[in-house]
Design an enzyme around this catalytic site. Structure first.
Site, PDB file in Angstrom:
ATOM      1  N   GLU A 162      -3.831  -6.071  15.102  1.00  0.00           N
ATOM      2  CA  GLU A 162      -2.451  -6.321  15.556  1.00  0.00           C
ATOM      3  C   GLU A 162      -1.752  -5.128  16.197  1.00  0.00           C
ATOM      4  OE1 GLU A 162       0.129  -8.214  12.772  1.00  0.00           O
ATOM      5  OE2 GLU A 162      -1.207  -9.906  12.442  1.00  0.00           O
ATOM      6  N   ASN A 298      -4.543 -13.633  15.138  1.00  0.00           N
ATOM      7  CA  ASN A 298      -3.690 -13.875  13.979  1.00  0.00           C
ATOM      8  C   ASN A 298      -2.508 -14.698  14.454  1.00  0.00           C
ATOM      9  OD1 ASN A 298      -5.428 -12.129  12.729  1.00  0.00           O
ATOM     10  ND2 ASN A 298      -3.940 -10.497  12.358  1.00  0.00           N
ATOM     11  N   GLU A 376      -6.095 -14.346  10.834  1.00  0.00           N
ATOM     12  CA  GLU A 376      -5.027 -14.429   9.831  1.00  0.00           C
ATOM     13  C   GLU A 376      -4.125 -15.600  10.166  1.00  0.00           C
ATOM     14  OE1 GLU A 376      -2.498 -10.976   9.007  1.00  0.00           O
ATOM     15  OE2 GLU A 376      -4.224  -9.658   9.299  1.00  0.00           O
ATOM     16  N   SER A 431       2.792  -6.039   0.500  1.00  0.00           N
ATOM     17  CA  SER A 431       3.231  -6.283   1.877  1.00  0.00           C
ATOM     18  C   SER A 431       4.010  -5.066   2.385  1.00  0.00           C
ATOM     19  CB  SER A 431       4.093  -7.548   1.918  1.00  0.00           C
ATOM     20  OG  SER A 431       4.798  -7.620   3.131  1.00  0.00           O
ATOM     21  N   TRP A 432       3.608  -4.576   3.550  1.00  0.00           N
ATOM     22  CA  TRP A 432       4.075  -3.290   4.109  1.00  0.00           C
ATOM     23  C   TRP A 432       5.570  -3.058   4.013  1.00  0.00           C
ATOM     24  CZ3 TRP A 432      -0.215  -0.703   5.256  1.00  0.00           C
ATOM     25  CH2 TRP A 432      -1.360  -1.436   5.585  1.00  0.00           C
ATOM     26  N   LYS A 438       6.602 -11.084  -1.759  1.00  0.00           N
ATOM     27  CA  LYS A 438       6.198 -12.027  -0.708  1.00  0.00           C
ATOM     28  C   LYS A 438       4.713 -12.287  -0.902  1.00  0.00           C
ATOM     29  CE  LYS A 438       6.845 -12.699   4.270  1.00  0.00           C
ATOM     30  NZ  LYS A 438       6.961 -12.056   5.595  1.00  0.00           N
ATOM     31  N   TYR A 440       1.119 -14.337  -0.614  1.00  0.00           N
ATOM     32  CA  TYR A 440       0.376 -15.142   0.354  1.00  0.00           C
ATOM     33  C   TYR A 440      -0.920 -15.707  -0.209  1.00  0.00           C
ATOM     34  CZ  TYR A 440       2.953 -13.411   4.549  1.00  0.00           C
ATOM     35  OH  TYR A 440       3.877 -13.130   5.511  1.00  0.00           O
TER      36      TYR A 440
HETATM   37  C1  BGP Z   1       0.069  -9.259   9.494  1.00  0.00           C
HETATM   38  C2  BGP Z   1      -0.714  -8.105   8.971  1.00  0.00           C
HETATM   39  C3  BGP Z   1      -1.042  -8.177   7.524  1.00  0.00           C
HETATM   40  C4  BGP Z   1      -0.016  -8.869   6.664  1.00  0.00           C
HETATM   41  C5  BGP Z   1       0.596 -10.091   7.305  1.00  0.00           C
HETATM   42  C6  BGP Z   1       1.804 -10.623   6.599  1.00  0.00           C
HETATM   43  O1  BGP Z   1       0.885  -8.801  10.525  1.00  0.00           O
HETATM   44  O2  BGP Z   1      -1.909  -7.944   9.681  1.00  0.00           O
HETATM   45  O3  BGP Z   1      -1.386  -6.892   7.108  1.00  0.00           O
HETATM   46  O4  BGP Z   1       0.867  -8.006   6.079  1.00  0.00           O
HETATM   47  O5  BGP Z   1       0.957  -9.877   8.640  1.00  0.00           O
HETATM   48  O6  BGP Z   1       2.930  -9.882   6.941  1.00  0.00           O
HETATM   49  P1  BGP Z   1       4.030  -9.488   5.887  1.00  0.00           P
HETATM   50  O7  BGP Z   1       3.296  -8.781   4.803  1.00  0.00           O
HETATM   51  O8  BGP Z   1       4.987  -8.598   6.614  1.00  0.00           O
HETATM   52  O9  BGP Z   1       4.666 -10.738   5.463  1.00  0.00           O
END
Ligand code: BGP
Length: 469
Positions: A162, A298, A376, A431-432, A438, A440
């Site tokens: 990404e 993704n 993704e 999650s970053w 959050k 998944y």
């Molecule tokens: C994508 C990334 C992942 C993941 C996902 C969900 O952009 O490749 O690493 O984090 O999104 O995003 P978020 O965690 O911000 O909800």
């Protein structure tokens, strides 16, 4: 809705090193761009995440039992070269860890699809400008070369995850370090430099005759105009050029088409920004564009955009307070909500038709595209384990996956070469910019005890895996 998976379909789930491994100080791992930043910010820590560094045998076994046949994993560059620079002395502990991990995947009949860079630049190189500094490209090529030579058990490689999310979050929305706001020059330059880095790695992979396949991962957010007015349609075109088209052209054509350059130039002029392309870059991109073996897509959501000339503004909804996001990009367009499209608590649109549109568009605009995998797709939700129940009820997630899968299979039936699906994510992860609330995963993770529990979506995933024969 979806009753049957095509024979031979790649049916997997995704992870990324920093989001699952935890143990960021263990066994000689070097710092990345996130460690000090997260510590100073004090909101959430990348440790323990889901302790995948130790618990991978358990998670892979569950994945196998759920009928998965593939898994996306990323290598943490700084477990192998702790200070980023590639030397003759890789960190043994890191190298051994990934060998153990890949072998465990294969033992569980999970084909590993391995990403080399998933939002985790080494701190030393990040401090020197990250992808904006061409030294990073050279080190990345050396690191990739090392991995290809060392990890012969891996057959499927992705270079970078990404590019646009990284550029947007680092230089436009300010949610990833170095947290710049609307620095359009840096954002577009980073995209271009990452394309060159990818291309150099592909060219090396082929020149050296490594076995296996190589590709790149783009997140595509199709952009739709808010109204049919000329101004809104143009805004959608501009946003699409910045988010999608520039990267797809650079990857699949090996040059930026006239239309793309025109749109990007308009954005640069409106924002007093610049992009520098070296003459040799285009030769490198061109050569690589014919040698990609696969393309990872993704897909999470679409965007609805209206024309906008006011000052740029952004607010990131990182806590799931529905309706709080703002994004308005001077001279490019602002996000508006389409009331017909439902959203998650984080204001992400739920629009499966967008995925169908993306696949059809790639096949139409880039007829020489390589095989596509959806690397993704998934839905973040606030969830809590209820110990009185056997499974966590996440019917909304089943519905989400089902609808997106139907969109993929529809495009596939119409001839688009898409051969697999990786759910984001295998287990709940870090999650970053949103921390731990959050979720998944197919597998629920209790981050305090590190206990794993299944969600209903996991059973649904398993049932569908059995239809493939
Ligand atoms: C994508 C990334 C992942 C993941 C996902 C969900 O952009 O490749 O690493 O984090 O999104 O995003 P978020 O965690 O911000 O909800």
């Amino acid at each position: 809705r979806v009753k049957k998976l095509p024979k031979g379909f790649v049916w997997g789930a995704a992870t990324a090193a920093y989001q699952v491994e935890g143990n960021t100080n263990l066994d000689g791992k070097g710092k990345i761009m996130w460690d000090d930043y997260l510590k100073n910010q004090g909101n959430f820590s990348p440790n323990p995440a889901c302790d995948f560094y130790h618990r991978y045998p358990e998670d892979l076994k569950i994945a196998h039992n759920l009928g998965l046949n593939a898994i996306r994993i990323s290598i943490a560059w700084t477990r192998i070269f702790p200070n980023g620079y590639v030397t003759d002395e890789p960190n043994e502990a890191g190298v051994k860890y990934y060998h153990r991990l890949f072998h465990e995947c294969l033992k569980n009949n999970l084909v590993p699809y391995v990403t080399l860079h998933h939002f985790d630049s080494p701190k030393t190189l990040f401090d020197q400008g990250d992808w904006l500094n061409r030294e990073m490209i050279d080190e990345f090529v050396k690191y990739a070369d090392f991995c290809f030579q060392e990890f012969v058990e891996v057959d499927n490689w992705f270079t970078i995850n990404e590019l646009i999310s990284l550029a947007m979050c680092q230089y436009i929305q300010g949610t990833f370090p170095p947290n710049k706001l609307f620095d359009v020059s840096d954002a577009i330059q980073a995209q271009h430099n990452e394309l060159v880095a990818h291309a150099k790695v592909v060219n090396l992979f082929k020149a050296k005759g490594y076995k296996g396949r190589i590709g790149l991962i783009h997140v595509i957010q199709p952009v739709y105009p808010a109204t049919n007015s000329e101004a809104d349609r143009h805004a959608a075109d501009l946003r699409d050029a910045f988010m999608n088209r520039f990267l797809l052209d650079g990857t699949l054509l090996g040059f930026y088409s006239d239309r793309t350059r025109h749109l990007i130039k308009e954005i640069l002029v409106a924002n007093n920004a610049e992009l520098h392309i070296l003459p040799e870059d285009l030769e490198i991109l061109k050569q690589a564009s014919k040698q990609n073996d696969m393309l990872g897509i993704n897909y999470y959501q679409n965007q609805t955009v209206a024309s906008y000339d006011g000052p740029s503004e952004t607010y990131h909804n990182g806590n799931g307070k529905k309706g709080s996001s703002v994004f308005a990009f001077h001279g490019v367009g602002k996000d508006v909500r389409n009331p017909a499209i439902p959203t998650t608590d984080w204001d992400w649109n739920i629009y499966p038709e967008g995925l169908y549109d993306v696949l059809k568009r790639i096949a139409h605009d880039y007829p020489d595209y390589p095989v596509i995998y959806i690397t993704e797709n998934g839905m973040g939700a606030k969830e809590a384990w209820d110990s009185s129940k056997e499974y966590l009820d996440d019917n909304y997630r089943i519905d989400f996956i089902d609808q997106h899968l139907a969109a993929i299979l529809k495009a596939r039936n119409e001839g688009v070469n898409v051969q697999g699906y990786f759910l984001w994510s295998l287990q709940d992860q870090f999650s970053w910019s949103n921390g731990y609330n959050k979720r998944y995963g197919l597998i629920y993770v209790d981050f305090a005890s590190q206990d794993r529990h299944l969600k209903r979506s996991a059973l649904w995933f398993k049932a569908l895996s059995k239809t493939m024969k």
